[in-house]
Motif scaffolding. Structure first.
Motif, PDB file in Angstrom:
ATOM      1  N   GLY A 116      -4.641   1.051  -3.264  1.00  0.00           N
ATOM      2  CA  GLY A 116      -4.827   2.462  -3.530  1.00  0.00           C
ATOM      3  C   GLY A 116      -3.878   3.288  -2.889  1.00  0.00           C
ATOM      4  N   CYS A 117      -3.329   2.868  -1.874  1.00  0.00           N
ATOM      5  CA  CYS A 117      -2.464   3.891  -0.746  1.00  0.00           C
ATOM      6  C   CYS A 117      -1.107   4.117  -1.173  1.00  0.00           C
ATOM      7  CB  CYS A 117      -2.836   3.490   0.481  1.00  0.00           C
ATOM      8  SG  CYS A 117      -1.430   2.023   1.096  1.00  0.00           S
ATOM      9  N   GLY A 118      -0.608   5.127  -0.787  1.00  0.00           N
ATOM     10  CA  GLY A 118       0.764   5.238  -1.063  1.00  0.00           C
ATOM     11  C   GLY A 118       1.597   4.548   0.040  1.00  0.00           C
ATOM     12  N   CYS A 119       1.261   4.542   1.159  1.00  0.00           N
ATOM     13  CA  CYS A 119       1.607   3.686   2.270  1.00  0.00           C
ATOM     14  C   CYS A 119       3.218   3.811   2.683  1.00  0.00           C
ATOM     15  CB  CYS A 119       1.497   2.274   1.801  1.00  0.00           C
ATOM     16  SG  CYS A 119      -0.162   1.653   1.681  1.00  0.00           S
ATOM     17  N   ALA A 137      -8.554  -4.793   1.422  1.00  0.00           N
ATOM     18  CA  ALA A 137      -7.418  -4.914   0.551  1.00  0.00           C
ATOM     19  C   ALA A 137      -7.411  -4.034  -0.659  1.00  0.00           C
ATOM     20  CB  ALA A 137      -7.622  -6.421  -0.006  1.00  0.00           C
ATOM     21  N   ALA A 138      -8.399  -3.666  -1.171  1.00  0.00           N
ATOM     22  CA  ALA A 138      -8.482  -2.673  -2.198  1.00  0.00           C
ATOM     23  C   ALA A 138      -7.831  -1.173  -1.852  1.00  0.00           C
ATOM     24  CB  ALA A 138      -9.866  -2.538  -2.800  1.00  0.00           C
ATOM     25  N   VAL A 158       0.054   1.925  -5.408  1.00  0.00           N
ATOM     26  CA  VAL A 158       0.213   2.843  -6.338  1.00  0.00           C
ATOM     27  C   VAL A 158       1.663   3.404  -6.275  1.00  0.00           C
ATOM     28  CG1 VAL A 158      -2.205   3.514  -6.445  1.00  0.00           C
ATOM     29  CG2 VAL A 158      -0.877   4.853  -5.008  1.00  0.00           C
ATOM     30  N   ASP A 159       2.327   3.305  -5.409  1.00  0.00           N
ATOM     31  CA  ASP A 159       3.873   4.034  -5.434  1.00  0.00           C
ATOM     32  C   ASP A 159       4.867   2.652  -5.724  1.00  0.00           C
ATOM     33  OD1 ASP A 159       3.620   2.597  -2.894  1.00  0.00           O
ATOM     34  OD2 ASP A 159       4.247   4.532  -1.921  1.00  0.00           O
TER      35      ASP A 159
END
Length: 133
Positions: free
Chosen positions: A129-132, A124-125, A95-96
Motif C-alpha cells: 500500500g505504500c508509495g515507497c 507485507a500488506a 500502489v505507484d
C-alpha cells in the motif's frame, strides 16, 4: 544469481533441517534474481507463488477487510512455518507500480507462530500500500 553466499548453510533440500541457516537478505536476493532473470523458467517461478487472499498458502491469510486488506491480491509470496519459526518471502507491486521484494523471518517463537505470522502479513500488506519513493 547474485545471491550472497556468506553464512548460507543448506542441510537439506526441504528446509526442515536444524542445520539450515539462511538470512532474509539471501531469500529476498533469490526473489530479486527471479524477478530480473531473462530465463523464462526462473521467471515462471514467480508466477507460481501464492497470491494473498486468493491462492495456495496465502488464500486464507489476507482478509478483505482490516489491517492486511491492502495485501489481498497484491502480495505474492512463499510461506514457511515450523514449530518455532514463520517466514514470508516474495514480492509486491506497490500502489505507484514499483516492484519490491521482501523476506521476513520470525524465529524462537515457542511454538506460537500466529501472532508473528499476523505481523508479517500486515507488514507485507503495508509495503503493497505504500508509495515507497
Amino acid at each position: 544469481m547474485g545471491v550472497p553466499g556468506e553464512g548460507l548453510v543448506v542441510g537439506d533440500a526441504a528446509g526442515l533441517s536444524p542445520r539450515n541457516d539462511v538470512s532474509p537478505a539471501q531469500l529476498a536476493a533469490v526473489v530479486r534474481a527471479l524477478a530480473i532473470s531473462e530465463d523464462p523458467a526462473l521467471v515462471a517461478a514467480l508466477g507460481g507463488m501464492p497470491i494473498a487472499g486468493l491462492s495456495g498458502t496465502l488464500q486464507d491469510r489476507y482478509e478483505l477487510q482490516g489491517p492486511a486488506a491492502n495485501g489481498a491480491g497484491l502480495v505474492r509470496a512463499k510461506t514457511g512455518t515450523l514449530n518455532a519459526v514463520t517466514a514470508l518471502s516474495g514480492y509486491v507491486v506497490t500502489v505507484d507500480g514499483r516492484l519490491l521484494v521482501f523476506s521476513f523471518i520470525a524465529g524462537e517463537l515457542d511454538g506460537n507462530t500466529v501472532a508473528a505470522r499476523t505481523a508479517i502479513d500486515r507488514t507485507a500488506a503495508a509495503i503493497a500500500g505504500c508509495g515507497c519513493r
